[in-house]
Design an enzyme around this catalytic site. Structure first.
Site, PDB file in Angstrom:
ATOM      1  N   TYR A 145      16.324  21.965  36.643  1.00 30.34           N
ATOM      2  CA  TYR A 145      17.622  21.317  36.411  1.00 30.34           C
ATOM      3  C   TYR A 145      17.500  20.234  35.335  1.00 30.34           C
ATOM      4  CZ  TYR A 145      21.654  18.284  37.019  1.00 30.34           C
ATOM      5  OH  TYR A 145      22.756  17.518  36.784  1.00 30.34           O
ATOM      6  N   ARG A 152      21.049  21.238  27.380  1.00 30.77           N
ATOM      7  CA  ARG A 152      22.508  21.158  27.306  1.00 30.77           C
ATOM      8  C   ARG A 152      22.898  19.974  26.422  1.00 30.77           C
ATOM      9  NH1 ARG A 152      26.054  20.161  32.727  1.00 30.77           N
ATOM     10  NH2 ARG A 152      24.456  18.556  32.970  1.00 30.77           N
ATOM     11  N   TYR A 205      23.017   7.834  34.158  1.00 31.16           N
ATOM     12  CA  TYR A 205      21.925   7.800  35.141  1.00 31.16           C
ATOM     13  C   TYR A 205      20.638   7.323  34.465  1.00 31.16           C
ATOM     14  CZ  TYR A 205      24.346  10.702  38.741  1.00 31.16           C
ATOM     15  OH  TYR A 205      25.191  11.195  39.694  1.00 31.16           O
ATOM     16  N   ARG A 218      33.187  12.839  36.052  1.00 29.03           N
ATOM     17  CA  ARG A 218      33.466  13.096  37.468  1.00 29.03           C
ATOM     18  C   ARG A 218      34.677  13.996  37.648  1.00 29.03           C
ATOM     19  NH1 ARG A 218      28.690  12.347  39.705  1.00 29.03           N
ATOM     20  NH2 ARG A 218      27.822  10.343  39.084  1.00 29.03           N
ATOM     21  N   GLU A 327      27.454  19.969  48.294  1.00 32.21           N
ATOM     22  CA  GLU A 327      28.195  19.506  47.121  1.00 32.21           C
ATOM     23  C   GLU A 327      29.570  20.177  47.179  1.00 32.21           C
ATOM     24  OE1 GLU A 327      26.102  19.264  43.302  1.00 32.21           O
ATOM     25  OE2 GLU A 327      27.767  20.348  42.382  1.00 32.21           O
TER      26      GLU A 327
HETATM   27  C1  3EB Z   1      25.554  14.290  40.745  1.00 30.48           C
HETATM   28  O1  3EB Z   1      26.571  13.670  41.062  1.00 30.48           O
HETATM   29  C2  3EB Z   1      25.304  15.599  41.448  1.00 30.48           C
HETATM   30  O2  3EB Z   1      24.678  18.591  35.847  1.00 30.48           O
HETATM   31  O3  3EB Z   1      26.633  19.442  35.443  1.00 30.48           O
HETATM   32  C3  3EB Z   1      27.219  17.296  39.941  1.00 30.48           C
HETATM   33  C4  3EB Z   1      28.103  17.866  39.048  1.00 30.48           C
HETATM   34  C5  3EB Z   1      25.880  17.238  39.624  1.00 30.48           C
HETATM   35  C6  3EB Z   1      27.646  18.362  37.816  1.00 30.48           C
HETATM   36  C7  3EB Z   1      25.835  18.817  36.173  1.00 30.48           C
HETATM   37  C8  3EB Z   1      25.437  17.734  38.390  1.00 30.48           C
HETATM   38  C9  3EB Z   1      26.311  18.296  37.502  1.00 30.48           C
HETATM   39  O4  3EB Z   1      24.736  13.885  39.899  1.00 30.48           O
HETATM   40  C10 3EB Z   1      24.875  16.658  40.539  1.00 30.48           C
END
Ligand code: 3EB
Length: 364
Positions: A145, A152, A205, A218, A327
């Protein structure tokens, strides 16, 4: 989401309707034999029934617009668009002998997808679904991932897509085998990116989650041409507060935290004057669950939040952080773009159009 039986006329009607943009099929088996005009993303994730057992059927997710659409294949990307919105899908086989097959596949698939968006005149990504086999596997010191995030990000940067503020809504889930599969909705007009005040923006992050932060918002709020109702695409949402996973090993508490996050995202969208949207129960939900046997606990948590647990689609999939058990994503209230889902018994000939199944533009 609406659950329809295999022989429900709404499903067969949608599969003959020129306003249909494309479909995603979830489950084992082969891609669905449908009219070759419809791009199909075939995702290998098990469908889970209410008894927590894996169901031997496919769920079909059909995206439709308001007007007749046109199919266009650009490089490796299958597109169908209606002057307002486009469904597109691309996949990358990961069998190459290279020890970075996933990185190369991610980069090539995104390059193809973003070039197709630009060439077709739908430059704005609204929502992307990423399906990645063995998503949590560690390869050469990097989780797959995290490698996906790295490549990406590189493709987005090179093709001038936002990697931070303004990135599309997205999710990234595991699959059992198969290629890397991306599918998306894109548009002529940009969406408004929504963040969650309870969570650090994913694109911010810290490095402990990988060398490049995930490029997604989000949620994406899109008005399109429909004045009465906006469409809110909520990304895959999990038990993360700030940037930390909460409630390790506790699926009930993780579901509760996830729903609190979803409610916060919807509230944030409503505060931006989203039309026709009030509460989370207005939206269609899809839940990804790492362990199928956890479904009853997730259903109970949903019901505890006043949501209709029977209306949710449950899929078994690995989640992008190894410590996440659940999720949930959401979409609605769709007017300019609608989603219909139904179970397809893959033995059922009513889903097979008799003579146009050879040229199937499958991506799975
Ligand atoms: C998070 O909140 C959970 O890498 O496209 C959620 C939605 C998550 C999209 C992405 C990853 C992705 O970090 C992981």
């Amino acid at each position: 989401m609406r659950w329809l039986s295999a022989d429900d006329p709404a499903i067969s009607r949608a599969l003959r309707d020129p306003r249909t943009l494309g479909l995603a099929t979830h489950g084992g088996g082969a891609p669905l034999a449908v009219d070759a005009r419809f791009p199909q993303a075939h995702l290998r994730k098990h469908v889970i029934g209410s008894d927590a057992q894996v169901v031997d059927a496919q769920v079909v997710e059909i995206w439709s617009g308001r007007t007749e659409a046109r199919t266009e294949t650009i490089g490796a990307t299958y597109c169908r668009h209606n002057g307002e919105v486009m469904f597109a899908t691309v996949s990358a086989p990961l069998e190459s002998a290279s020890n970075d097959a996933l990185g190369e596949g991610t980069y090539i698939a995104y390059q193809s997808l973003l070039a197709a968006l630009r060439a077709s005149g739908y430059p704005h990504l609204l929502r992307v679904w990423n399906s990645i086999p063995d998503i949590n596997l560690n390869e050469d010191g990097l989780e797959r991932y995290r490698r996906f995030n790295l490549l990406r990000h590189k493709a987005y940067e090179e093709l001038h897509q936002p990697t931070g503020a303004g990135a599309p809504a997205a999710c990234a889930l595991g699959s059992f085998g198969g290629p890397l599969v991306l599918y998306c909705l894109a548009s002529k007009t940009p969406p408004q990116a929504i963040e969650n005040p309870r969570q650090t923006s994913a694109y911010q992050y810290p490095q402990q989650y990988g060398p490049r932060a995930p490029s997604f918002s989000r949620a994406a709020l899109w008005r399109g041409g429909e004045d009465q109702s906006d469409v809110l695409f909520v990304s895959g949402t999990a038990s993360i507060v700030g940037h930390q996973t909460l409630h390790h090993g506790n699926v009930a508490a993780q579901t509760h935290e996830t729903l609190t996050n979803l409610q916060a995202i919807v509230a944030e969208a409503v505060s931006r004057d989203a039309r026709g949207l009030v509460v989370l129960s207005d939206l269609h939900l899809k839940a990804y669950i790492r362990n199928a046997e956890d479904v009853p606990i997730v259903r109970q948590a949903l019901a505890g939040h006043g949501l209709d647990a029977d209306a949710v689609l449950y899929l078994q999939a690995d989640i992008c952080r190894a410590d996440l058990l659940v999720e949930i994503e959401a979409i609605g209230p769709a007017q300019s773009i609608a989603v219909t889902t139904g179970t397809a018994d893959t033995q059922d000939s009513s889903f097979r159009s008799s003579n146009d199944s050879q040229a199937l533009p499958e991506s799975g």
